[in-house]
Design a protein around this motif. Structure first.
Motif, PDB file in Angstrom:
ATOM      1  N   ASP A  78       0.836  -1.205   0.000  1.00  0.00           N
ATOM      2  CA  ASP A  78       0.000   0.000   0.000  1.00  0.00           C
ATOM      3  C   ASP A  78       0.874   1.260   0.000  1.00  0.00           C
ATOM      4  OD1 ASP A  78      -3.155   0.504   0.779  1.00  0.00           O
ATOM      5  OD2 ASP A  78      -1.856   2.169   1.378  1.00  0.00           O
ATOM      6  N   LYS A  79       0.371   2.322  -0.613  1.00  0.00           N
ATOM      7  CA  LYS A  79       1.173   3.545  -0.703  1.00  0.00           C
ATOM      8  C   LYS A  79       1.286   4.272   0.642  1.00  0.00           C
ATOM      9  CE  LYS A  79      -2.898   6.060  -2.408  1.00  0.00           C
ATOM     10  NZ  LYS A  79      -3.481   6.822  -3.518  1.00  0.00           N
ATOM     11  N   LYS A  80       0.416   3.925   1.609  1.00  0.00           N
ATOM     12  CA  LYS A  80       0.434   4.580   2.919  1.00  0.00           C
ATOM     13  C   LYS A  80       1.161   3.702   3.938  1.00  0.00           C
ATOM     14  CE  LYS A  80      -1.989   8.272   1.890  1.00  0.00           C
ATOM     15  NZ  LYS A  80      -1.410   9.629   1.989  1.00  0.00           N
TER      16      LYS A  80
END
Length: 997
Positions: free
Chosen positions: A981-983
């Protein structure tokens, strides 16, 4: 016939009947009757073994007779000891024997003591071989009574020890669904009370404890250590002398080698108890002082490890030394006179910050022990003789570039300041200088915040030093920061200004200092108000946050609280009124003060300054503030020459700025004690009601509604209090339609609620102010729900009806969160609101069935509103209550997960996560659906939903393993995706969940 029958079973039934009768009527017997019965029962002890249990029940009844003749108790016990083989009886029979002994010990103590050691020996025979935990609890209590009540033990000390110590350490696991409820801990504590009840057991017990300490079983080690600690309370040097080397060896080994934090803690506690025991012992002139030799052994084995701050034994050694040093003033002097000079020397020898931090943390541990003994004479204290090098080490830590070393140095500095007479006046000045430097100019925020906390701790001890040296410096920095900010708008100046404000608040922990800091903060706020920079709003909020902290710190001191209130509240009101009037007359100055953010920051200041006032002072203040808003009476305000009149409840667009100040009125009147009368309250309520319904500014309308609700909540009850809360709305409406003469406070409440309902209903139906009407409905409903007012049911029904409204439905659904959650500014216990116990449970019981019914009958476009309202209610419900209702609601919660509304999803997930931990059996029934829903939501476009779904997937691992195994491969595969995930926060939760699976 039965008693004389030749068949033992028949005789047994006869004696059983007689015994059961005696158990009912033993208190009615006369002395001769008791004598006759005792002689009969004694003779029956020689009868057939089938008869014995019934005989013992009869003797138990007779043992409770107050008219028992002298000598009979001894006679009965002798007969039992001689004639009955107790351990061959069933559990109930054995328990009966223990009960007879207990009864006689409580009523015939002197007679039993006349038996001498024979009584002790007889009981040993009775108890020997007992296995039932119910009987053991009684038997252990008897042994403890024999010892503590000074029954003669004679030559049977070792036998008494053996018959009880054979159960040590206790190894007992209660059977499932045990109706007796006896836990292992009950037996452990009961046995420990016996073993630690007399020094006579020491020669037998201490070798046993040492043996168990050397075993591999962790529970045995813990039990042995806790028993040793208990024994030290009654032992002396004589009992311990022979075993001290072995005890120290075992304790040292466990602390040096154990991986268990529990065992380490218990070892340190036991060492502390041993040192305290040796400190207490009174010595004869020719006796050896065991304490000195014991402490020398500890120092010899531990001291050299303190010179190796990077090695793993440094902390175990320091903890052992601190445990011994904390036992008494004498042990403290002995240990610290050897250890403190060594630590100071090592600090100088080791230049690395990490090593110095370890050494200073150890030094801090020894300094903390000094606090236990209070002020110590100069010639007795090792610490006072080392004052200069200790201060030098601590001050050097404060200037070290390492933040972690600075933090330890600040802790040490706070501690030294708390030691009476330790710091000289020059040291104190240096302390203040260091704290100012760290608080204002240290780059790392941790050190800055720690320095401010330290200032707050030391200021009440040295108020003159902080008033005279710190406050002027902070004021100067604040002014210079503002001047430089005008010339150069840099982040560093803003940061310095922020820190000055925070430091002024942090140091305000003494009334004399509050009198210095509050004028500085208020003057700064006035200076900011006169400026025109874009950052004025944030600057004002920062000042208000500092004032709020000061207000909270003043609350426990009546003098400081009243000073703050009468200084700050009029000043804030005056500045706000000035700004509002300038806005009304189209002047630009002070406009930032009317921003929602600034007014919202002023609310907690005024509230905190009001909640802790005495009723008398609060009444004095309210007599000024309410007339200000109703009559425009400004005479009590400082600098009260204003360009026009103050009319916050007046009509006209030019007064919009003045209306915003109702937020400050709300902060004040809603924080007053309930017994303080508010002048012109009915008029005030009517004005607030009109403003909340008609004002187009959402901020003003909301604060007016909250103020109205806060006053309604505290208002004395009216005639509706007699209407059942579950009664129909039509009954309430009928009551409302009746004319109410404005006489009593209760009738005033009825009238104002009637007005409120009459204003809300048309407002909710149509028009431009529907949202304002809904806001008022929510806050009034909350005010009434909290106090169990009957009208709350009718208003909640109105709210439920609005869930089906396409325009207001989503906001009405969110309103259920407002009803259930704690409100930060009004309607909470801190501001004296009328909050009844378990109001959430009552609201749940009354309204969740209606929500469920409404959901099933609603159209597809508004179903989400019902789900959102339900999830808000469940989210704020105490978890034990929710678990009991789970079976009926779970299917609806699972349906809520399919809702497209992210608020519904998030609220439902946060509701389900704790339920997975607390109700695994129920949740297991729906595991297939849960796994599918959670994995689906890990791909949600909303980050908060993805995180909540991953946490729920993690919580699923608490369900029984056989239930989860079929899903293991699928879940691990699915959780690989959120690992990328990008977060970062999502990735973190994914790692934890997938790892657990």
């Amino acid at each position: 016939f039965c008693l004389e029958n030749t068949d033992p079973r028949t005789r047994g039934r006869g004696i059983q009947l007689l015994s059961e009768v005696l158990l009912q009527c033993y208190s009615l017997l006369q002395e001769k009757e008791v004598l006759h019965l005792v002689l009969f029962y004694e003779s029956r002890l020689q009868d057939h073994h089938l008869v014995i249990p019934s005989v013992l029940q009869g003797l138990r009844a007779l043992s409770m007779c107050e008219v028992l003749s002298p000598g009979l108790a001894v006679s009965v016990l002798k007969a039992i000891f001689q004639e009955v083989h107790v351990q061959s009886l069933l559990q109930l029979g054995r328990h009966t024997v223990y009960s007879i002994i207990t009864n006689f010990m409580s009523t015939r103590e002197e007679e039993l003591k006349g038996l001498g050691a024979d009584f002790t020996f007889g009981f040993i025979q009775v108890m020997d071989g007992e296995k039932d935990p119910r009987n053991l609890l009684v038997a252990f209590q008897i042994v403890r009574d024999i010892i503590t009540k000074d029954y003669a033990l004679g030559p049977f000390v070792e036998e008494l020890f053996e018959v009880t110590s054979c159960y040590f350490p206790v190894d007992f696991t209660p059977p499932p669904n045990d109706p007796h409820g006896i836990q292992r801990e009950d037996l452990i504590l009961s046995l420990r009370a016996v073993l630690a009840s007399t020094p006579q057991f020491a020669e037998f017990l201490l070798p046993l404890l040492i043996e168990k300490l050397d075993s591999e079983l962790q529970s045995a080690k813990l039990d042995s250590l806790q028993t040793l600690t208990a024994c030290c309370a009654i032992y002396g040097q004589k009992e311990l002398q022979e075993f001290l080397p072995s005890l120290w060896s075992s304790l040292r080994r466990e602390v040096f080698q154990t991986a268990s934090e529990k065992i380490e803690t218990e070892c340190l506690t036991a060492l502390h108890a041993l040192s305290a025991c040796l400190s207490r012992s009174v010595l004869s002139s020719d006796a050896e002082d065991l304490l000195d030799s014991f402490l020398n052994s500890i120092l010899q084995d531990c001291r050299h490890h303190l010179c190796e701050p990077d090695m793993k034994l440094v902390w175990p050694s320091a903890k052992l030394l601190q445990a011994a040093a904390g036992a008494s003033l004498r042990t403290y002097h002995c240990v610290t006179s050897s250890v403190l000079p060594l630590l100071l020397e090592q600090y100088t020898k080791h230049p690395q910050s990490s090593q110095r931090r370890t050494i200073l943390e150890m030094l801090l541990g020894f300094l903390e022990l000094q606090q236990k003994w209070g002020h110590v004479e100069e010639d007795e204290s090792t610490l006072l003789s080392l004052q200069a090098p200790v201060c030098s080490v601590v001050f050097s830590a404060l200037t070290d570039p390492s933040v972690q070393l600075q933090l330890v140095g600040i802790k040490a500095l706070t501690l030294l300041g708390s030691l009476q007479g330790f710091l000289s006046s020059s040291d104190l000045e240096l302390v203040v200088d260091h704290l100012i430097r760290l608080a204002l100019h240290e780059e790392d925020s941790q050190s800055s915040e720690a320095a401010m906390e330290a200032s707050g701790s030391l200021a009440p001890i040295y108020p003159k030093v902080f008033s005279g040296r710190m406050i002027p410096r902070l004021e100067k920095e604040l002014q210079s920061g503002r001047a430089e900010k005008g010339a150069e708008s840099s982040h560093s100046h803003c940061s310095l200004q922020q820190r000055c404000l925070q430091a002024l608040a942090a140091v305000s922990t003494h009334t004399s200092i509050v009198r210095e800091t509050v004028p500085v903060l208020l003057q700064h706020l006035q200076n900011v108000q006169k400026g025109s920079e874009a950052r004025n709003t944030q600057d004002m909020v920062s000042v208000c946050q500092s004032l709020h902290r000061v207000a909270i710190q003043c609350q426990q001191d009546a003098e400081g609280c009243w000073y703050f209130h009468q200084t700050v509240v009029p000043c804030l009101l005056a500045m706000a009124v000035q700004a509002a009037m300038q806005e009304s007359t189209h002047l630009l100055l002070g406009k930032a003060l009317l921003e929602e953010e600034v007014l919202a920051a002023m609310v907690p200041v005024i509230s905190a300054a009001t909640t802790h006032l005495s009723s008398e002072l609060a009444a004095q203040s309210v007599s000024h503030v309410v007339p200000l808003f109703l009559d425009g009476e400004v005479s009590f305000l400082p600098q009260n020459s204003f360009p026009c009149s103050f009319q916050p409840f007046g009509d006209g667009e030019c007064l919009e700025a003045q209306r915003r100040l109702v937020a400050l009125l709300m902060a004040f009147v809603c924080s007053l004690p309930r017994n303080v009368a508010i002048p012109q309250q009915e008029w005030l309520l009517r004005e607030l009601l009109a403003l909340s319904c008609s004002c187009r500014c959402p901020f003003t309308a909301t604060t007016a509604a909250k103020c109205f609700a806060g006053l309604v909540n505290k208002h004395p009850a009216g005639k509706w209090a007699g209407v059942d809360a579950m009664g129909p709305c039509s009954l309430l409406a009928e009551r409302m339609s009746q004319p109410v003469p404005s006489v009593s406070p209760g009738q005033q409440l009825d009238e104002i609620l009637q007005l409120a309902v009459n204003r809300m209903e048309p407002g909710l139906a149509e028009g431009p102010c529907r949202m304002q009407a809904l806001t008022l409905l929510l806050w009034v409903t909350k005010a009434l729900v909290l106090r169990y007012h009957p009208l709350s049911s009718c208003l909640t029904d109105k709210l439920l009806g609005l869930l089906g409204d396409t325009e207001l439905g989503p906001a009405a659904a969110d309103g259920f969160s407002l009803l259930m959650a704690e409100s930060p500014d009004v309607l909470h216990k801190g501001c004296h609101a009328d909050v009844r116990i378990m109001f959430r449970q009552r609201f749940f019981t009354d309204n969740v069935p209606k929500l469920v019914q409404g959901f099933h009958g609603a159209g597809p476009d508004v179903k989400a509103n019902y789900l959102k309202g339900l999830s808000h209610v469940l989210n704020h419900l105490p978890k034990p209550v929710l678990v009991t209702e789970l079976p009926t609601l779970l299917s609806l919660l699972l349906e809520a997960l399919s809702c497209s509304d992210r608020v519904v999803q998030l609220s439902t997930l946060s509701c389900l996560q704790p339920l997975l931990l607390e109700a695994p059996q129920i949740m297991s029934l729906h595991v297939d659906t849960l796994v599918t829903k959670f994995l689906s939501l890990t791909s949600s476009p909303t980050m908060a939903v993805r995180i909540a779904a991953l946490r729920c997937a993690h919580a699923l691992t608490c369900l029984p393993t056989p239930v989860l195994l079929p899903y293991k491969a699928r879940v691990i595969r699915a959780l690989a995706k959120p690992l990328d995930d990008k977060k970062r926060l999502v990735r973190k939760e994914a790692v934890a969940a997938r790892g657990e699976w």
